[in-house]
Design an enzyme around this catalytic site. Structure first.
Site, PDB file in Angstrom:
ATOM      1  N   LYS A  60      46.563  -2.974 -13.277  1.00 50.93           N
ATOM      2  CA  LYS A  60      47.962  -3.140 -12.866  1.00 50.93           C
ATOM      3  C   LYS A  60      48.577  -1.777 -12.495  1.00 50.93           C
ATOM      4  CE  LYS A  60      48.370  -7.366 -15.613  1.00 50.93           C
ATOM      5  NZ  LYS A  60      49.154  -8.142 -16.606  1.00 50.93           N
ATOM      6  N   TYR A  62      49.784 -15.640  -9.683  1.00 53.86           N
ATOM      7  CA  TYR A  62      50.369 -16.014 -10.972  1.00 53.86           C
ATOM      8  C   TYR A  62      51.082 -17.374 -10.920  1.00 53.86           C
ATOM      9  CZ  TYR A  62      49.423 -11.475 -13.170  1.00 53.86           C
ATOM     10  OH  TYR A  62      48.814 -10.382 -13.739  1.00 53.86           O
ATOM     11  N   PHE A  72      59.308 -15.075 -17.684  1.00 56.33           N
ATOM     12  CA  PHE A  72      58.899 -13.734 -17.309  1.00 56.33           C
ATOM     13  C   PHE A  72      58.327 -13.646 -15.889  1.00 56.33           C
ATOM     14  CE2 PHE A  72      55.398 -15.702 -19.755  1.00 56.33           C
ATOM     15  CZ  PHE A  72      54.354 -15.628 -18.835  1.00 56.33           C
ATOM     16  N   ARG A  77      37.232 -10.715 -20.778  1.00 58.40           N
ATOM     17  CA  ARG A  77      38.444 -11.072 -21.538  1.00 58.40           C
ATOM     18  C   ARG A  77      38.414 -10.416 -22.919  1.00 58.40           C
ATOM     19  NH1 ARG A  77      42.982 -13.591 -19.320  1.00 58.40           N
ATOM     20  NH2 ARG A  77      43.375 -14.578 -21.326  1.00 58.40           N
ATOM     21  N   THR A  93      46.550 -10.921 -24.815  1.00 59.18           N
ATOM     22  CA  THR A  93      47.634 -10.697 -23.851  1.00 59.18           C
ATOM     23  C   THR A  93      48.715  -9.787 -24.423  1.00 59.18           C
ATOM     24  OG1 THR A  93      47.218 -12.919 -23.003  1.00 59.18           O
ATOM     25  CG2 THR A  93      49.312 -11.905 -22.398  1.00 59.18           C
ATOM     26  N   ARG A 142      43.539  -3.330 -23.734  1.00 53.92           N
ATOM     27  CA  ARG A 142      44.961  -3.529 -23.994  1.00 53.92           C
ATOM     28  C   ARG A 142      45.346  -2.956 -25.365  1.00 53.92           C
ATOM     29  NH1 ARG A 142      45.254  -9.738 -21.673  1.00 53.92           N
ATOM     30  NH2 ARG A 142      45.922  -9.228 -19.557  1.00 53.92           N
ATOM     31  N   ASN A 180      50.789  -4.877 -19.602  1.00 50.04           N
ATOM     32  CA  ASN A 180      49.565  -4.849 -20.417  1.00 50.04           C
ATOM     33  C   ASN A 180      48.308  -4.399 -19.652  1.00 50.04           C
ATOM     34  OD1 ASN A 180      49.079  -7.110 -18.957  1.00 50.04           O
ATOM     35  ND2 ASN A 180      48.957  -8.526 -20.683  1.00 50.04           N
ATOM     36  N   HIS A 218      44.449  -7.220 -15.659  1.00 48.08           N
ATOM     37  CA  HIS A 218      44.292  -8.672 -15.536  1.00 48.08           C
ATOM     38  C   HIS A 218      42.809  -9.006 -15.523  1.00 48.08           C
ATOM     39  CE1 HIS A 218      44.591 -12.795 -14.082  1.00 48.08           C
ATOM     40  NE2 HIS A 218      43.557 -12.475 -13.309  1.00 48.08           N
ATOM     41  N   GLU A 267      40.695 -16.604  -7.890  1.00 49.56           N
ATOM     42  CA  GLU A 267      41.272 -15.264  -7.773  1.00 49.56           C
ATOM     43  C   GLU A 267      40.415 -14.351  -6.886  1.00 49.56           C
ATOM     44  OE1 GLU A 267      41.794 -14.322 -11.921  1.00 49.56           O
ATOM     45  OE2 GLU A 267      43.469 -15.740 -12.113  1.00 49.56           O
TER      46      GLU A 267
END
Ligand SMILES: Nc1ncnc2c1ncn2[C@@H]1O[C@H](COP(=O)(O)OP(=O)(O)O)[C@@H](O)[C@H]1O
Ligand SMILES: [Mg+2]
Length: 149
Positions: A11, A51, A59, A87, A93, A104, A114, A117, A128
């Site tokens: 991000k 998203y 959010f 993951r 998250t 994270r 965070n 992704h 994706e």
């Protein structure tokens, strides 16, 4: 075990903090093969599509604002059980719940910032990857480590 491809995105905060190399280093060290990688600035419609499942959440607006606020690194990563493994490497998250040692857990303080992704299922990964990469932008290559592990 199944060889899988998953989608990851660093991000905008990662670039702002000059931490791209560190995060990619962890991903590579874990054993993923990078088969697609690009620096990009996401346009709002693509961010909203990516998203879409969160459209009704409180959010959503902030999330799209953040993800379009600066460049991101989009990646396709390949490996055995790549989707679940990435993951786990990223951690929960919410940074408060992400274990130290996860990306994270080590790099994020706030849920909305965070850091990374990662696709959460084979369906998400397929969707994706298709949103962010053209077929010819993904390279089929092998690291040759099969003989060692
Ligand atoms: N409660 C929340 N408050 C603010 N931002 C959130 C919240 N929940 C999720 N987000 C943001 O939306 C992104 C997508 O959410 P989700 O798909 O639930 O998590 P993940 O990124 O772990 O798959 C999160 O990575 C985070 O940046
Ligand atoms: Mg998600």
């Amino acid at each position: 075990m199944a060889l899988e491809r998953t989608f990851a995105m660093l991000k905008p905060g990662v670039l702002s903090r000059h931490a791209v190399g560190e995060i990619i280093c962890r991903i590579e060290r874990k054993g993923f093969n990078i088969v697609g990688l690009k620096l990009m600035r996401i346009a709002r419609p693509l961010a909203e599509k990516h998203y879409a499942e969160h459209k009704a959440k409180f959010f959503f607006g902030e999330l799209v604002d953040y993800i379009t606020s600066g460049p991101v690194i989009a990646m396709v990563l390949e490996g055995e059980e790549a989707i679940a493994l990435l993951r786990r490497l990223c951690g929960s998250t919410k940074p408060l719940e992400a274990s130290p040692g996860t990306i994270r857990g080590d790099y994020a303080m706030h849920t909305n910032f965070n850091i990374i992704h990662a696709s959460d299922s084979p369906e998400s990964a397929r969707r994706e990857i298709g949103l962010f990469f053209a077929e010819e932008e993904i390279l089929d290559w092998k690291d040759g480590n099969d003989v060692w592990i």
